[in-house]
Design an enzyme around this catalytic site. Sequence first.
Site, mmCIF file in Angstrom:
data_model
loop_
_atom_site.group_PDB
_atom_site.id
_atom_site.type_symbol
_atom_site.label_atom_id
_atom_site.label_comp_id
_atom_site.label_asym_id
_atom_site.label_seq_id
_atom_site.Cartn_x
_atom_site.Cartn_y
_atom_site.Cartn_z
ATOM 1 N N LYS A 145 9.620 120.712 23.064
ATOM 2 C CA LYS A 145 10.494 121.640 23.784
ATOM 3 C C LYS A 145 9.784 122.006 25.083
ATOM 4 O O LYS A 145 9.475 123.175 25.338
ATOM 5 C CB LYS A 145 10.760 122.869 22.897
ATOM 6 C CG LYS A 145 11.904 123.751 23.367
ATOM 7 C CD LYS A 145 13.269 123.148 23.173
ATOM 8 C CE LYS A 145 14.334 124.011 23.837
ATOM 9 N NZ LYS A 145 15.671 123.389 23.823
ATOM 10 N N ASP A 205 15.799 119.910 19.862
ATOM 11 C CA ASP A 205 17.222 120.114 19.556
ATOM 12 C C ASP A 205 17.983 118.791 19.658
ATOM 13 O O ASP A 205 18.813 118.452 18.803
ATOM 14 C CB ASP A 205 17.832 121.208 20.446
ATOM 15 C CG ASP A 205 17.478 121.076 21.921
ATOM 16 O OD1 ASP A 205 16.629 120.215 22.260
ATOM 17 O OD2 ASP A 205 18.046 121.817 22.743
ATOM 18 N N ASP A 245 13.364 118.717 6.623
ATOM 19 C CA ASP A 245 14.445 119.034 5.674
ATOM 20 C C ASP A 245 15.719 118.274 6.054
ATOM 21 O O ASP A 245 16.437 117.764 5.187
ATOM 22 C CB ASP A 245 14.728 120.546 5.627
ATOM 23 C CG ASP A 245 13.918 121.249 4.535
ATOM 24 O OD1 ASP A 245 12.881 120.689 4.125
ATOM 25 O OD2 ASP A 245 14.320 122.335 4.099
HETATM 26 MN MN MN Z 1 9.925 123.086 4.731
#
Ligand code: MN
Length: 348
Positions: A187, A220, A248
């Site tokens: 970022k 992002d 995740d």
């Molecule tokens: Mn995690």
Amino acid sequence: MSRIAVIPGDGTGPEVIREGIKVLTAAADKFSIPLTFTAFDWGGARYLKTGETLPDNAVHTLRGFDAIYLGAIGHPDVKPGILEQGILLRLRFELDQYINLRPVKLYPNVETPLANKKPEDIDFVIVRENVEGLYIGSGGFLKKGTPDEVAIQEMVCTRKGVERCVRFAFDLARRRNGRKKLTMSGKTNVLTFVQDLWYRTFMEVAKEYPDVTPDYAHIDATTMWMVKNPEWFDVIVTENMFGDIITDLGAMIQGGMGVAAGGNLNPEGVSMFEPIGGSAPKYTGQNIINPVAAILAGAMMLEQLGHQKAADAIEKSVVAVISRMKSMAAGRMGFSTSQIGDMVAAGL
Ligand code: MN
Ligand code: IPM
């Protein structure tokens, strides 16, 4: 002789680790690898009994092992944060496991929520920096509990910490497959201090790897590409918190927590391998949780210990078993937890 410390932990942790050890033992037999397993009862249940997360000598004890095999840490009766910080994060930090390695691989016959994506489209690895950034626990409150309250949580990145992580990722990209592409996810447009350090380090180290293509994407945008064009990625390297989030997402696109494995690596020390999923209290004790992630974490551990052939054999056997499973979800696999373990072990 490889000595494995086993921390089955809480909830379904012991159930999946049992199957993992079953498979590792079968692989050790077949490939004549001397392995020993020593179990430790650290976790939520012990904490509720003793008030202690880890005994004082835990880290010292673990340094005497070649690797750690961890099930899951987390207990519904323990306030969130205590076990995570007192066990998982403490071990990562004190054993300086500075790499969190999370392969994102869609195996055949595994359902992905991404429309029209096939196994050849989803096959990359995320290298997450594992001991710096927002996770160091630096910060504090001012005027806590008042309307003027201020809370600060500092993101700290060091040149050494970033460089060793980036270097690991370049090495991995070089040897992983023919693609040799490394994407830094960052970022730089907003975090102009820490991400400036990351980007400069990344581009400097890139010069030592002329055969690897360096690539950069904002974090992002990375989440967008992971969903839209996951085939773009080969190896991703990223800061700790960003890595927590995108791994995740990675686990979901590869078929969920039932298949996602990870390693907390200290390439010069003791590494720890775990299925990414949590302790899943709701499925505990029913022999219905998917042990594939734990079995794959075991294969990663063998690879790290230098037993590539045995690791490959386990993965191959897992792929064959997956082709017979109805689903990767707990309770819907078409087999019980222990049956899956038996099948993978027999398939070796
Ligand atoms: Mn995690
Ligand atoms: C993970 C977990 C941990 C993390 C938690 C449990 C502290 O989410 O391994 O990704 O944030 O690193």
